[in-house]
Design a protein around this motif. Structure first.
Motif, PDB file in Angstrom:
ATOM      1  N   GLY A  42       4.856   2.467 -11.418  1.00  0.00           N
ATOM      2  CA  GLY A  42       4.561   3.740 -12.219  1.00  0.00           C
ATOM      3  C   GLY A  42       5.523   4.319 -12.863  1.00  0.00           C
ATOM      4  O   GLY A  42       5.552   4.919 -14.220  1.00  0.00           O
ATOM      5  N   TYR A 162       4.988   3.313  -4.384  1.00  0.00           N
ATOM      6  CA  TYR A 162       3.822   4.021  -4.980  1.00  0.00           C
ATOM      7  C   TYR A 162       3.824   5.210  -4.343  1.00  0.00           C
ATOM      8  O   TYR A 162       3.543   6.186  -5.436  1.00  0.00           O
ATOM      9  CB  TYR A 162       2.452   3.375  -4.287  1.00  0.00           C
ATOM     10  CG  TYR A 162       2.180   1.937  -4.796  1.00  0.00           C
ATOM     11  CD1 TYR A 162       2.644   1.419  -6.183  1.00  0.00           C
ATOM     12  CD2 TYR A 162       1.250   1.049  -4.296  1.00  0.00           C
ATOM     13  CE1 TYR A 162       2.467   0.206  -6.757  1.00  0.00           C
ATOM     14  CE2 TYR A 162       0.943  -0.256  -4.619  1.00  0.00           C
ATOM     15  CZ  TYR A 162       1.547  -0.555  -5.864  1.00  0.00           C
ATOM     16  OH  TYR A 162       1.166  -1.863  -6.421  1.00  0.00           O
ATOM     17  N   ASN A 165       6.099   7.130  -6.777  1.00  0.00           N
ATOM     18  CA  ASN A 165       5.538   7.254  -8.061  1.00  0.00           C
ATOM     19  C   ASN A 165       4.938   8.507  -8.094  1.00  0.00           C
ATOM     20  O   ASN A 165       5.028   9.402  -9.045  1.00  0.00           O
ATOM     21  CB  ASN A 165       4.689   6.297  -8.277  1.00  0.00           C
ATOM     22  CG  ASN A 165       5.566   5.079  -8.934  1.00  0.00           C
ATOM     23  OD1 ASN A 165       5.089   3.922  -8.515  1.00  0.00           O
ATOM     24  ND2 ASN A 165       6.824   5.078  -9.069  1.00  0.00           N
ATOM     25  N   TYR A 166       4.050   8.585  -7.123  1.00  0.00           N
ATOM     26  CA  TYR A 166       3.153   9.697  -7.059  1.00  0.00           C
ATOM     27  C   TYR A 166       3.805  11.336  -6.741  1.00  0.00           C
ATOM     28  O   TYR A 166       3.335  11.990  -7.634  1.00  0.00           O
ATOM     29  CB  TYR A 166       1.997   9.681  -5.906  1.00  0.00           C
ATOM     30  CG  TYR A 166       0.954  10.820  -5.689  1.00  0.00           C
ATOM     31  CD1 TYR A 166      -0.331  10.380  -6.668  1.00  0.00           C
ATOM     32  CD2 TYR A 166       1.065  11.798  -4.938  1.00  0.00           C
ATOM     33  CE1 TYR A 166      -0.982  11.661  -6.367  1.00  0.00           C
ATOM     34  CE2 TYR A 166       0.082  12.654  -4.824  1.00  0.00           C
ATOM     35  CZ  TYR A 166      -0.985  12.454  -5.769  1.00  0.00           C
ATOM     36  OH  TYR A 166      -2.082  13.500  -5.745  1.00  0.00           O
ATOM     37  N   PRO A 300      -1.838   0.663 -12.107  1.00  0.00           N
ATOM     38  CA  PRO A 300      -2.134   1.671 -13.159  1.00  0.00           C
ATOM     39  C   PRO A 300      -3.100   1.527 -14.232  1.00  0.00           C
ATOM     40  O   PRO A 300      -3.973   2.022 -14.811  1.00  0.00           O
ATOM     41  CB  PRO A 300      -1.088   2.469 -13.245  1.00  0.00           C
ATOM     42  CG  PRO A 300      -0.006   2.117 -12.133  1.00  0.00           C
ATOM     43  CD  PRO A 300      -0.352   0.753 -12.039  1.00  0.00           C
ATOM     44  N   ARG A 301      -2.463   0.223 -15.014  1.00  0.00           N
ATOM     45  CA  ARG A 301      -3.058  -0.039 -16.175  1.00  0.00           C
ATOM     46  C   ARG A 301      -4.356  -0.803 -15.803  1.00  0.00           C
ATOM     47  O   ARG A 301      -5.398  -0.485 -16.728  1.00  0.00           O
ATOM     48  CB  ARG A 301      -2.399  -1.055 -16.889  1.00  0.00           C
ATOM     49  CG  ARG A 301      -1.097  -0.559 -17.703  1.00  0.00           C
ATOM     50  CD  ARG A 301      -0.362  -1.696 -18.388  1.00  0.00           C
ATOM     51  NE  ARG A 301       0.737  -1.002 -19.013  1.00  0.00           N
ATOM     52  CZ  ARG A 301       0.811  -1.182 -20.366  1.00  0.00           C
ATOM     53  NH1 ARG A 301      -0.179  -1.630 -21.268  1.00  0.00           N
ATOM     54  NH2 ARG A 301       1.881  -0.462 -21.063  1.00  0.00           N
ATOM     55  N   GLU A 304      -6.733   1.894 -15.397  1.00  0.00           N
ATOM     56  CA  GLU A 304      -6.917   2.740 -16.719  1.00  0.00           C
ATOM     57  C   GLU A 304      -8.337   1.923 -17.487  1.00  0.00           C
ATOM     58  O   GLU A 304      -9.051   2.381 -17.990  1.00  0.00           O
ATOM     59  CB  GLU A 304      -5.794   2.866 -17.502  1.00  0.00           C
ATOM     60  CG  GLU A 304      -5.875   3.681 -18.908  1.00  0.00           C
ATOM     61  CD  GLU A 304      -4.767   3.558 -19.446  1.00  0.00           C
ATOM     62  OE1 GLU A 304      -5.075   3.904 -20.671  1.00  0.00           O
ATOM     63  OE2 GLU A 304      -3.617   3.322 -19.152  1.00  0.00           O
ATOM     64  N   LYS A 311      -3.753  10.261 -15.185  1.00  0.00           N
ATOM     65  CA  LYS A 311      -2.584   9.663 -14.606  1.00  0.00           C
ATOM     66  C   LYS A 311      -2.313   9.853 -13.000  1.00  0.00           C
ATOM     67  O   LYS A 311      -2.313   8.845 -12.349  1.00  0.00           O
ATOM     68  CB  LYS A 311      -1.511  10.191 -15.593  1.00  0.00           C
ATOM     69  CG  LYS A 311      -0.055   9.251 -15.009  1.00  0.00           C
ATOM     70  CD  LYS A 311       0.979   9.961 -15.782  1.00  0.00           C
ATOM     71  CE  LYS A 311       0.788   9.432 -17.496  1.00  0.00           C
ATOM     72  NZ  LYS A 311       2.041   9.693 -18.120  1.00  0.00           N
ATOM     73  N   SER A 314      -5.060   7.984 -11.309  1.00  0.00           N
ATOM     74  CA  SER A 314      -4.506   6.348 -11.255  1.00  0.00           C
ATOM     75  C   SER A 314      -3.645   5.919 -10.287  1.00  0.00           C
ATOM     76  O   SER A 314      -3.687   5.111  -9.574  1.00  0.00           O
ATOM     77  CB  SER A 314      -4.081   6.007 -12.696  1.00  0.00           C
ATOM     78  OG  SER A 314      -3.504   4.781 -12.785  1.00  0.00           O
ATOM     79  N   LEU A 315      -2.442   6.988 -10.268  1.00  0.00           N
ATOM     80  CA  LEU A 315      -1.414   6.768  -9.253  1.00  0.00           C
ATOM     81  C   LEU A 315      -1.808   6.828  -7.959  1.00  0.00           C
ATOM     82  O   LEU A 315      -1.536   6.321  -6.994  1.00  0.00           O
ATOM     83  CB  LEU A 315      -0.253   7.813  -9.714  1.00  0.00           C
ATOM     84  CG  LEU A 315       0.497   7.386 -10.651  1.00  0.00           C
ATOM     85  CD1 LEU A 315       1.443   8.680 -11.287  1.00  0.00           C
ATOM     86  CD2 LEU A 315       1.192   6.056 -11.029  1.00  0.00           C
ATOM     87  N   THR A 318      -3.485   3.927  -7.032  1.00  0.00           N
ATOM     88  CA  THR A 318      -2.338   2.912  -6.681  1.00  0.00           C
ATOM     89  C   THR A 318      -1.883   3.042  -5.324  1.00  0.00           C
ATOM     90  O   THR A 318      -1.547   1.949  -4.725  1.00  0.00           O
ATOM     91  CB  THR A 318      -1.406   3.112  -7.670  1.00  0.00           C
ATOM     92  OG1 THR A 318      -1.967   2.690  -9.131  1.00  0.00           O
ATOM     93  CG2 THR A 318      -0.242   1.884  -7.509  1.00  0.00           C
TER      94      THR A 318
END
Length: 502
Positions: A42, A162, A165-166, A300-301, A304, A311, A314-315, A318
């Motif tokens: 992330g 993860y 990141n979130y 994440p990609r 996507e 975003k 996606s996170l 993840t």
């Protein structure tokens, strides 16, 4: 009689608890790698935007730590034989702590790469020493359970990354990713403190001639005194020390220790050693070449590409990947010594193959209909990713580390494991640094079809070449590969030193 049985039961519980604590403390070194992998998936989204770097530089940042870890892996193998397993763990913690701080303070791409270099060396130390130490402390009855802990803590680290990141994605752009990377230093602090309560590896102690100290550790980690003595005799035999020797300390010849190991492993191995070495290399190769880091680093990609463009969503997806990965590694940990290595390895790899097919198919369908939202294909992609990491976690994830640390004879173990880790990190680095370029060249669906093919070859190799090692002593495992008892010795003691206290 009841008191005797109660005492024996208490001894078993105490021994298992002590070995469990040792395994947990040693395996905490793996959190640093897991956290780095998870958080970088992330963090790169924000690093790219803040530092204005290209996709190629994103690939480099994501995967280069694994290549840097080669230095640490090779160094740790030899250093752990000299200073001991415990102090090598301390070195891993200190080096990664410095690397995490440097990454958190990075002001540009070059500065960030310096931090990645230092952290990579620490990761190499950690990845090599954790499975070796845990294997050498654990008794055969639950060695698989304890030896899978490094993979457990890698997954816990990934999940923490993860989650980081979130929640930290809501901070200011230039602050969020720096905090994400910098707080990776926290596990290293706890590890440095925890090492103070860990004993040294009994096998390393025997090789230093410290028989009494080794016996003390074995008594604490064995269910009975008889089991402790049997384990001590096996280690003494492998180290070339007469079984009749009862001195507290002896002089063990170190004249030839370490010399000739690389020759025996690589240049002129005996057929059994060659089989052991190739088995270790193969299981590490297939673990990474089957694409796990593409999923973990770039989830994440992938989401996507699967049609999840928000975003936060996606996170969030993840985080679900990290949660599933962690849950199933815990499941595998409890079944390793019950069902054995082969059943879990073959089942896990078979499940990975099916999941990769589903993911590749879903991504291909979505890629061919860019203007149309296809709910079933999106659902197939998300579920395939979750199943893929679940099957990885019950098979190749833990068993790679357990199996590699079990099969080498004692004199080759540290260097053999370090070479396996080096290949593992090399493949991880290659996968991490090429995934974006790969899917741009052959489509993202094509990339996962490729990983599926590699996983299929891996399943065939595992089925035909890897024997079961569950419940066997480390010395018995050597015989499965055709090693003779004399080939499993570490050193021969000089005649004048045998049985003499130093």
């Amino acid at each position: 009689m009841a008191n005797v049985e109660s005492g024996q039961s208490d001894k078993r519980v105490s021994a298992k608890t002590y070995a469990l604590v040792c395994g947990i403390l040693a395996s905490m070194t793996s959190i640093v790698l897991g956290y780095d992998i998870g958080v970088m998936s992330g963090a790169t989204l924000f690093i790219k935007e803040d530092l204005k770097i290209s996709d190629t530089q994103v690939e480099v940042i994501s995967g280069v730590l694994n290549l840097y870890s080669l230095i640490g892996s090779f160094a740790a193998g030899r250093i752990s034989d000299i200073v001991g397993r415990r102090y090598t763990i301390v070195m891993a913690a200190v080096i990664f702590f410095i690397g995490a701080i440097l990454m958190g303070l990075a002001t540009n791409f070059a500065f960030l790469m310096v931090g990645r270099f230092v952290a990579g060396i620490g990761v190499g130390f950690a990845m090599m020493i954790a499975p070796v130490y845990t294997t050498e402390v654990a008794p055969a009855a639950y060695r698989g359970f304890l030896s899978s802990f490094p993979e457990v803590f890698i997954n816990i680290g990934i999940l923490l990354g993860y989650v980081s990141n979130y929640f930290l994605s809501k901070l200011r752009l230039d602050l969020g990713w720096r905090v994400m990377l910098g707080i990776g230093a926290i596990p290293a602090v706890f590890l440095g403190i925890g090492v103070l309560f860990m004993p040294e590896s009994p096998r390393w102690l025997v090789l230093q001639g410290r028989l009494k100290d080794a016996q003390t550790v074995l008594e604490k980690t064995s269910e009975t005194e008889e089991e402790a003595m049997v384990r001590l005799l096996e280690i003494k035999k492998a180290a070339g020390i007469p079984e009749s020797c009862t001195d507290d300390r002896v002089t063990v010849s170190k004249k030839n220790r370490g010399k000739g190991v690389w020759k025996e492993l690589i240049f002129k191995p005996s057929p059994p050693v060659r089989r052991i070495f190739l088995s270790a290399l193969a299981i590490h190769f297939f673990q990474q070449a089957s694409g796990i880091d593409s999923v973990v680093l770039y989830s994440p990609r992938i989401f996507e590409k699967a049609g999840i463009h928000n975003k936060n969503a996606s996170l969030g997806a993840t985080v679900a990947v990290g949660f599933v990965k962690t849950v199933f590694i815990l499941v595998a940990t409890f079944f390793l010594d019950r069902f054995g290595r082969r059943p879990l390895l073959l089942t896990g790899t078979g499940g990975m193959i099916i999941s990769l097919f589903g993911l590749a198919l879903g991504l291909t369908v979505i890629d061919q209909h860019p203007a149309t939202k296809i709910p079933w294909a999106v659902g197939l992609c998300v579920s395939s990713v979750l199943f893929y990491v679940a099957f990885f976690s019950i098979g190749q994830g833990p068993i790679t580390w357990v199996y590699t640390s079990e099969i080498f004879p004692i004199r080759l173990r540290a260097q053999g494991v370090s070479i396996g880790v080096a290949l593992n990190r090399t493949m991880s680095g290659i996968i991490g640094m090429t995934f974006i370029s790969l899917y741009k060249a052959i489509t993202i669906g094509g990339s996962f079809f490729l990983y599926m093919g590699i996983a299929t070859v891996g399943w065939i190799f595992f089925y035909t070449c890897l024997p079961e090692t569950r419940g066997k002593s480390l010395e018995e495992i050597g015989m499965l590969f055709g090693l003779k008892p004399e080939e499993m010795k570490e050193v021969e003691m000089p005649t004048e030193s045998k049985g003499m206290a130093s």
